[in-house]
Design a protein around this motif. Sequence first.
Motif, short mmCIF file in Angstrom:
data_model
loop_
_atom_site.label_atom_id
_atom_site.label_comp_id
_atom_site.label_asym_id
_atom_site.label_seq_id
_atom_site.Cartn_x
_atom_site.Cartn_y
_atom_site.Cartn_z
N VAL A 199 0.85 -1.19 0.00
CA VAL A 199 0.00 0.00 0.00
C VAL A 199 0.89 1.24 0.00
CG1 VAL A 199 -1.78 1.29 1.21
CG2 VAL A 199 -1.84 -1.22 1.22
N GLU A 200 0.73 2.05 -1.04
CA GLU A 200 1.48 3.31 -1.12
C GLU A 200 0.67 4.44 -0.50
OE1 GLU A 200 2.07 1.21 -5.21
OE2 GLU A 200 0.44 1.62 -3.81
N SER A 201 1.37 5.42 0.04
CA SER A 201 0.74 6.62 0.56
C SER A 201 1.73 7.77 0.46
CB SER A 201 0.28 6.42 2.00
OG SER A 201 1.38 6.12 2.83
N GLY A 202 1.22 8.99 0.66
CA GLY A 202 2.10 10.15 0.69
C GLY A 202 2.07 11.00 -0.57
N GLY A 203 1.34 10.58 -1.58
CA GLY A 203 1.24 11.40 -2.78
C GLY A 203 0.40 12.64 -2.54
N GLY A 204 0.39 13.52 -3.54
CA GLY A 204 -0.41 14.73 -3.43
C GLY A 204 0.01 15.77 -4.43
N LEU A 205 -0.47 16.98 -4.20
CA LEU A 205 -0.14 18.12 -5.05
C LEU A 205 0.93 18.96 -4.37
CD1 LEU A 205 -0.73 20.06 -7.45
CD2 LEU A 205 -2.52 21.07 -6.01
N VAL A 206 1.99 19.26 -5.10
CA VAL A 206 3.08 20.05 -4.54
C VAL A 206 3.58 21.02 -5.60
CG1 VAL A 206 4.83 18.34 -5.18
CG2 VAL A 206 5.26 19.88 -3.25
N GLN A 207 4.09 22.15 -5.16
CA GLN A 207 4.62 23.13 -6.09
C GLN A 207 6.01 22.71 -6.57
OE1 GLN A 207 4.51 26.99 -4.20
NE2 GLN A 207 2.35 27.27 -4.67
N PRO A 208 6.43 23.18 -7.73
CA PRO A 208 7.79 22.89 -8.19
C PRO A 208 8.81 23.33 -7.15
CG PRO A 208 6.51 23.81 -9.98
CD PRO A 208 5.64 23.91 -8.74
N GLY A 209 9.81 22.48 -6.93
CA GLY A 209 10.81 22.75 -5.92
C GLY A 209 10.46 22.17 -4.56
N GLY A 210 9.25 21.69 -4.40
CA GLY A 210 8.80 21.13 -3.13
C GLY A 210 9.24 19.69 -2.93
N SER A 211 8.79 19.12 -1.82
CA SER A 211 9.17 17.76 -1.44
C SER A 211 7.95 16.94 -1.04
CB SER A 211 10.14 17.79 -0.25
OG SER A 211 11.34 18.47 -0.57
N LEU A 212 8.08 15.65 -1.23
CA LEU A 212 7.10 14.68 -0.75
C LEU A 212 7.85 13.43 -0.31
CD1 LEU A 212 4.24 14.73 -3.44
CD2 LEU A 212 4.05 15.51 -1.07
N ARG A 213 7.28 12.71 0.64
CA ARG A 213 7.82 11.41 1.00
C ARG A 213 6.73 10.36 0.80
NH1 ARG A 213 10.16 8.90 6.67
NH2 ARG A 213 7.93 8.92 7.21
#
Length: 124
Positions: free
Chosen positions: A5-19
């Motif tokens: 099960v994956e999680s942690g995606g979303g909408l982010v601005q250029p230059g931003g981070s996600l895990r």
Amino acid sequence: QVQLVESGGGLVQPGGSLRLSCAASGFTLDRYDIGWFRQAPGKEREGVSCINSSDGTTYYADSVKGRFAISRDNAKNTVYLQMNSLKPEDTAVYYCAATSSWEIPQDHNMYNYWGQGTQVTVSS
């Protein structure tokens, strides 16, 4: 039942981070090599990053080297993908997958188990 099960995606601005997180159930993740793949509309599935179960060897696609980092927490039966300096071209559905074969880690055909995917959108 084997499940990723994956999680942690979303909408982010250029230059931003996600895990992103990939949690396993029904099997022990540290016995498998784990890969992160992504697929954008109209494009083929691409191997982004992989981690070997036995010695921690990692693979990164050239397009993400220096920006993404894969890691695993065996105690939590989870693999992570830290994504920094995100670009619009990183927009895709991201999948994690498990394999017992490290021959060609970036080849999605080598993987037996797949998660359902998580959407990552990089946009201003």
